[in-house]
Design a protein around this motif. Structure first.
Motif, mmCIF file in Angstrom:
data_model
loop_
_atom_site.group_PDB
_atom_site.id
_atom_site.type_symbol
_atom_site.label_atom_id
_atom_site.label_comp_id
_atom_site.label_asym_id
_atom_site.label_seq_id
_atom_site.Cartn_x
_atom_site.Cartn_y
_atom_site.Cartn_z
ATOM 1 N N PRO A 81 -0.276 -5.347 -3.337
ATOM 2 C CA PRO A 81 -1.052 -4.675 -4.386
ATOM 3 C C PRO A 81 -1.801 -3.472 -3.798
ATOM 4 C CG PRO A 81 -1.387 -7.040 -4.480
ATOM 5 C CD PRO A 81 -0.625 -6.747 -3.211
ATOM 6 N N ILE A 82 -1.639 -2.342 -4.420
ATOM 7 C CA ILE A 82 -2.219 -1.102 -3.901
ATOM 8 C C ILE A 82 -3.739 -1.190 -3.847
ATOM 9 C CG2 ILE A 82 -2.498 1.349 -4.405
ATOM 10 C CD1 ILE A 82 0.421 1.399 -5.239
ATOM 11 N N GLU A 83 -4.349 -1.937 -4.753
ATOM 12 C CA GLU A 83 -5.805 -2.081 -4.727
ATOM 13 C C GLU A 83 -6.265 -2.747 -3.436
ATOM 14 O OE1 GLU A 83 -3.910 -3.116 -7.338
ATOM 15 O OE2 GLU A 83 -4.459 -1.627 -8.841
ATOM 16 N N GLU A 84 -5.476 -3.716 -2.945
ATOM 17 C CA GLU A 84 -5.829 -4.379 -1.687
ATOM 18 C C GLU A 84 -5.716 -3.410 -0.511
ATOM 19 O OE1 GLU A 84 -4.613 -8.942 -2.915
ATOM 20 O OE2 GLU A 84 -3.297 -7.846 -1.545
ATOM 21 N N ALA B 38 -6.104 -0.189 -0.694
ATOM 22 C CA ALA B 38 -7.247 0.725 -0.816
ATOM 23 C C ALA B 38 -8.528 0.067 -0.314
ATOM 24 C CB ALA B 38 -7.413 1.184 -2.262
ATOM 25 N N ARG C 215 -11.974 4.286 -3.245
ATOM 26 C CA ARG C 215 -10.884 3.328 -3.445
ATOM 27 C C ARG C 215 -10.037 3.718 -4.658
ATOM 28 N NH1 ARG C 215 -13.420 -2.739 -2.402
ATOM 29 N NH2 ARG C 215 -13.686 -2.513 -0.147
ATOM 30 N N LYS C 216 -10.705 4.131 -5.748
ATOM 31 C CA LYS C 216 -9.969 4.549 -6.948
ATOM 32 C C LYS C 216 -9.072 5.747 -6.646
ATOM 33 C CE LYS C 216 -13.463 2.925 -10.235
ATOM 34 N NZ LYS C 216 -14.514 3.348 -11.192
ATOM 35 N N ASP D 244 -7.924 6.582 -3.729
ATOM 36 C CA ASP D 244 -6.895 6.117 -2.800
ATOM 37 C C ASP D 244 -5.767 5.416 -3.558
ATOM 38 O OD1 ASP D 244 -6.046 6.157 -0.161
ATOM 39 O OD2 ASP D 244 -7.013 4.260 0.350
ATOM 40 N N VAL D 245 -6.115 4.589 -4.553
ATOM 41 C CA VAL D 245 -5.106 3.909 -5.362
ATOM 42 C C VAL D 245 -4.219 4.941 -6.054
ATOM 43 C CG1 VAL D 245 -4.768 2.531 -7.466
ATOM 44 C CG2 VAL D 245 -6.349 1.732 -5.693
ATOM 45 N N LEU E 231 -1.993 6.644 -3.406
ATOM 46 C CA LEU E 231 -0.924 5.759 -2.924
ATOM 47 C C LEU E 231 0.125 5.511 -4.000
ATOM 48 C CD1 LEU E 231 -2.947 3.146 -0.832
ATOM 49 C CD2 LEU E 231 -1.278 4.795 0.044
ATOM 50 N N GLU E 232 -0.322 5.308 -5.236
ATOM 51 C CA GLU E 232 0.636 5.099 -6.327
ATOM 52 C C GLU E 232 1.523 6.326 -6.511
ATOM 53 O OE1 GLU E 232 -1.830 4.128 -9.692
ATOM 54 O OE2 GLU E 232 -1.622 1.973 -9.351
ATOM 55 N N PRO F 82 4.073 1.340 -0.346
ATOM 56 C CA PRO F 82 2.693 1.815 -0.161
ATOM 57 C C PRO F 82 2.077 1.418 1.184
ATOM 58 C CG PRO F 82 2.942 0.844 -2.325
ATOM 59 C CD PRO F 82 4.218 0.586 -1.579
#
Length: 138
Positions: free
Chosen positions: A3-6, A8, A37-38, A40-41, A44-45, A55
């Motif tokens: 998960p991209i959030e992780e 980030a 973080r937002k 970065d997400v 990366l996305e 990612p």
């Protein structure tokens, strides 16, 4: 898939309580991390979709590039400290301690390439002629 959030969150850790000075800025620091973080997400996305790259691998490539850039800056600062600074160069021991190098590592960390880069960046030549041009290939 990671998960991209992780990813980030790993790339942008929250500050530890008590680590922010002044302490009353801790909440602001946490808000800045959340915003980063937002961003970065989104980065990366977008990059992983556009390049069709995992990612995690993209995040690792990004950090590797940052590390290489920091290493290059350290070599340039070592060249500056030894070749361009004042009437006396910084001592090898001081530079080694602060850069995380051995004394002999400072001697070989930079060469003519870094000296030319520093000269171009600051607009002047070194203070003293190079005695050792054996490291010139750097």
């Amino acid at each position: 898939m990671y998960p991209i959030e992780e990813l980030a969150a790993l790339r942008n850790p929250m500050p530890e309580p008590g680590s922010v000075t002044p302490e009353d800025c801790y909440d602001d620091a946490c808000e800045q991390v959340v915003e980063q973080r937002k961003k970065d997400v989104l980065h990366l996305e977008g990059a992983s979709d556009g390049l069709e790259v995992d990612p995690l691998l993209l995040a690792l490539e990004d950090l590797k590039a940052r590390k290489e850039a920091v290493d290059a800056q350290i070599r340039q600062l070592l060249a500056y400290g030894r070749e361009f600074h004042g009437s006396r160069p910084y001592g090898l021991e001081d530079l080694a301690r602060h850069a995380g190098y051995s004394t002999s590592g400072v001697r070989t960390a930079y060469g003519e390439t870094e000296i030319r880069q520093v000269a171009a960046q600051i607009g002047r030549e070194p203070n003293r002629p190079r005695r050792d041009t054996a490291a010139g290939g750097r």
